[in-house]
Write an enzyme that holds these catalytic residues in place. Structure first.
Site, PDB file in Angstrom:
ATOM      1  N   HIS A   1       9.882   4.570  -3.990  1.00 54.90           N
ATOM      2  CA  HIS A   1       9.152   4.015  -2.405  1.00 54.90           C
ATOM      3  C   HIS A   1       9.119   2.485  -2.530  1.00 54.90           C
ATOM      4  O   HIS A   1       9.962   1.583  -1.373  1.00 54.90           O
ATOM      5  CB  HIS A   1       8.061   4.703  -1.558  1.00 54.90           C
ATOM      6  CG  HIS A   1       6.847   4.762  -2.684  1.00 54.90           C
ATOM      7  ND1 HIS A   1       7.544   5.096  -4.229  1.00 54.90           N
ATOM      8  CD2 HIS A   1       5.433   4.375  -3.476  1.00 54.90           C
ATOM      9  CE1 HIS A   1       6.062   5.044  -5.063  1.00 54.90           C
ATOM     10  NE2 HIS A   1       5.138   4.628  -4.576  1.00 54.90           N
ATOM     11  N   ARG A   2       8.626   1.700  -3.588  1.00 54.07           N
ATOM     12  CA  ARG A   2       7.923   0.526  -3.937  1.00 54.07           C
ATOM     13  C   ARG A   2       9.588  -0.019  -4.045  1.00 54.07           C
ATOM     14  O   ARG A   2       9.508  -1.460  -2.901  1.00 54.07           O
ATOM     15  CB  ARG A   2       7.097   0.673  -4.938  1.00 54.07           C
ATOM     16  CG  ARG A   2       7.272  -0.368  -5.182  1.00 54.07           C
ATOM     17  CD  ARG A   2       5.792  -1.128  -6.247  1.00 54.07           C
ATOM     18  NE  ARG A   2       4.970   0.123  -6.004  1.00 54.07           N
ATOM     19  CZ  ARG A   2       4.322   0.882  -6.006  1.00 54.07           C
ATOM     20  NH1 ARG A   2       4.794   1.882  -7.195  1.00 54.07           N
ATOM     21  NH2 ARG A   2       3.250   2.219  -5.444  1.00 54.07           N
TER      22      ARG A   2
ATOM     23  N   ASP B   1       0.577  -1.107   0.576  1.00 54.54           N
ATOM     24  CA  ASP B   1      -0.304   0.045   0.260  1.00 54.54           C
ATOM     25  C   ASP B   1       0.749   1.681   0.309  1.00 54.54           C
ATOM     26  O   ASP B   1       1.727   1.429   0.528  1.00 54.54           O
ATOM     27  CB  ASP B   1      -1.194   0.233   1.595  1.00 54.54           C
ATOM     28  CG  ASP B   1      -1.786   0.988   1.208  1.00 54.54           C
ATOM     29  OD1 ASP B   1      -2.928   1.082   0.301  1.00 54.54           O
ATOM     30  OD2 ASP B   1      -2.466   2.114   1.133  1.00 54.54           O
TER      31      ASP B   1
HETATM   32  P1  IMP Z   1      -2.875   2.014  -3.462  1.00 54.05           P
HETATM   33  O1  IMP Z   1      -3.430   2.401  -2.293  1.00 54.05           O
HETATM   34  O2  IMP Z   1      -1.252   2.086  -2.578  1.00 54.05           O
HETATM   35  O3  IMP Z   1      -2.779   1.479  -4.422  1.00 54.05           O
HETATM   36  O4  IMP Z   1      -2.278   3.658  -3.475  1.00 54.05           O
HETATM   37  C1  IMP Z   1      -3.046   4.522  -3.418  1.00 54.05           C
HETATM   38  C2  IMP Z   1      -3.072   6.114  -4.011  1.00 54.05           C
HETATM   39  O5  IMP Z   1      -1.318   6.166  -4.481  1.00 54.05           O
HETATM   40  C3  IMP Z   1      -3.412   5.409  -6.175  1.00 54.05           C
HETATM   41  O6  IMP Z   1      -4.272   6.415  -6.346  1.00 54.05           O
HETATM   42  C4  IMP Z   1      -2.130   5.319  -6.804  1.00 54.05           C
HETATM   43  O7  IMP Z   1      -2.601   5.440  -7.984  1.00 54.05           O
HETATM   44  C5  IMP Z   1      -0.937   6.242  -5.816  1.00 54.05           C
HETATM   45  N1  IMP Z   1       0.124   5.461  -5.935  1.00 54.05           N
HETATM   46  C6  IMP Z   1       0.488   4.716  -5.182  1.00 54.05           C
HETATM   47  N2  IMP Z   1       1.720   3.995  -5.726  1.00 54.05           N
HETATM   48  C7  IMP Z   1       2.137   5.062  -6.599  1.00 54.05           C
HETATM   49  C8  IMP Z   1       3.327   5.372  -7.318  1.00 54.05           C
HETATM   50  O8  IMP Z   1       4.175   4.339  -6.904  1.00 54.05           O
HETATM   51  N3  IMP Z   1       3.309   6.618  -8.252  1.00 54.05           N
HETATM   52  C9  IMP Z   1       1.809   6.926  -8.377  1.00 54.05           C
HETATM   53  N4  IMP Z   1       1.076   7.412  -7.643  1.00 54.05           N
HETATM   54  C10 IMP Z   1       0.664   5.653  -7.055  1.00 54.05           C
END
Ligand code: IMP
Length: 209
Positions: free
Chosen positions: A190-191, A86
């Site tokens: 971050h990932r 997340d």
């Molecule tokens: P999630 O809950 O981890 O899927 O992400 C929360 C929100 O942040 C979602 O709308 C994703 O599109 C955005 N998000 C998550 N990871 C990234 C990233 O690596 N780059 C850009 N947006 C991200």
């Protein structure tokens, strides 16, 4: 001897095909996120398999709690072990908003909404945070955190990646995450950081052979 050579050859062939790699089952409904996770894990010698389905996203002000609850819920109806990630975008000038609400904000006002909120704001520091949650049963879950600091651009740039990628440039870089290749993004993201911590732990504690 012949038998040993044959089994060695079979093992080498399986290695080439990736069949001997440890498989990490990744629970996500986001194909682009999965592709990043797959590519990062592959770099550490692990294979990823996507376990599709919508993951639960509770409203909470802590993304660790969101990731942990989502993994518990996924493990209650899917075979473990599972990995779930997340993430959130935390903007300093907005006191960390959208942070744990990133998903909702992206779905509703999107990238343009953030650009509007940041119009005329001089201080544009921000941070992406990622929590990787991993576990085999709901009783024991491990969490790994990664983050990358950077800033919010004045306008969206680039067409690669997903989510808020077009408006985020990592510190000491001039291009947004949407202007670079996935491999380049993974090296600083971050990932990438969270999964590096996960694989260090996994290789030290789970992989036995
Ligand atoms: P999630 O809950 O981890 O899927 O992400 C929360 C929100 O942040 C979602 O709308 C994703 O599109 C955005 N998000 C998550 N990871 C990234 C990233 O690596 N780059 C850009 N947006 C991200």
């Amino acid at each position: 001897m012949l038998c040993w050579l044959r089994s060695r050859r079979l093992r080498e062939e399986a290695d080439t095909l990736g069949l001997n790699k440890k498989v990490i089952r990744v629970a996500t409904g986001n194909a682009k996120k999965f592709e990043e996770i797959r590519s990062i894990l592959e770099g550490y010698g692990l294979k990823a398999e996507m376990v599709e389905g919508k993951t639960l996203e509770i409203q909470h002000d802590d993304i660790k709690a969101i990731a942990e609850t989502a993994l518990r819920q996924a493990l209650s109806n899917k075979k473990g072990p599972l990995l779930l990630e997340d993430a959130g975008l935390f903007i300093d000038a907005l006191k960390g908003f959208p942070g744990p609400y990133s998903s909702y904000v992206f779905r509703t006002v999107g990238v343009e909404g953030i650009i509007q909120l940041m119009k005329g704001v001089k201080s544009r520091d921000a941070e992406f945070k990622s929590i990787v949650a991993y576990g085999g049963t709901v009783r024991r879950i491990w969490l790994f955190e990664g983050n990358v600091k950077g800033c919010i651009t004045e306008t969206p740039r680039g067409s690669k990646g997903f989510g808020f990628d077009p408006i985020f440039t990592p510190l000491d870089h001039s291009k947004t995450f949407a202007e670079v290749t996935m491999t380049e993004k993974n090296q600083v993201s971050h990932r990438g950081q969270a999964l590096m911590k996960f694989t260090d732990w996994y290789n030290a504690n789970v992989v036995k052979d």
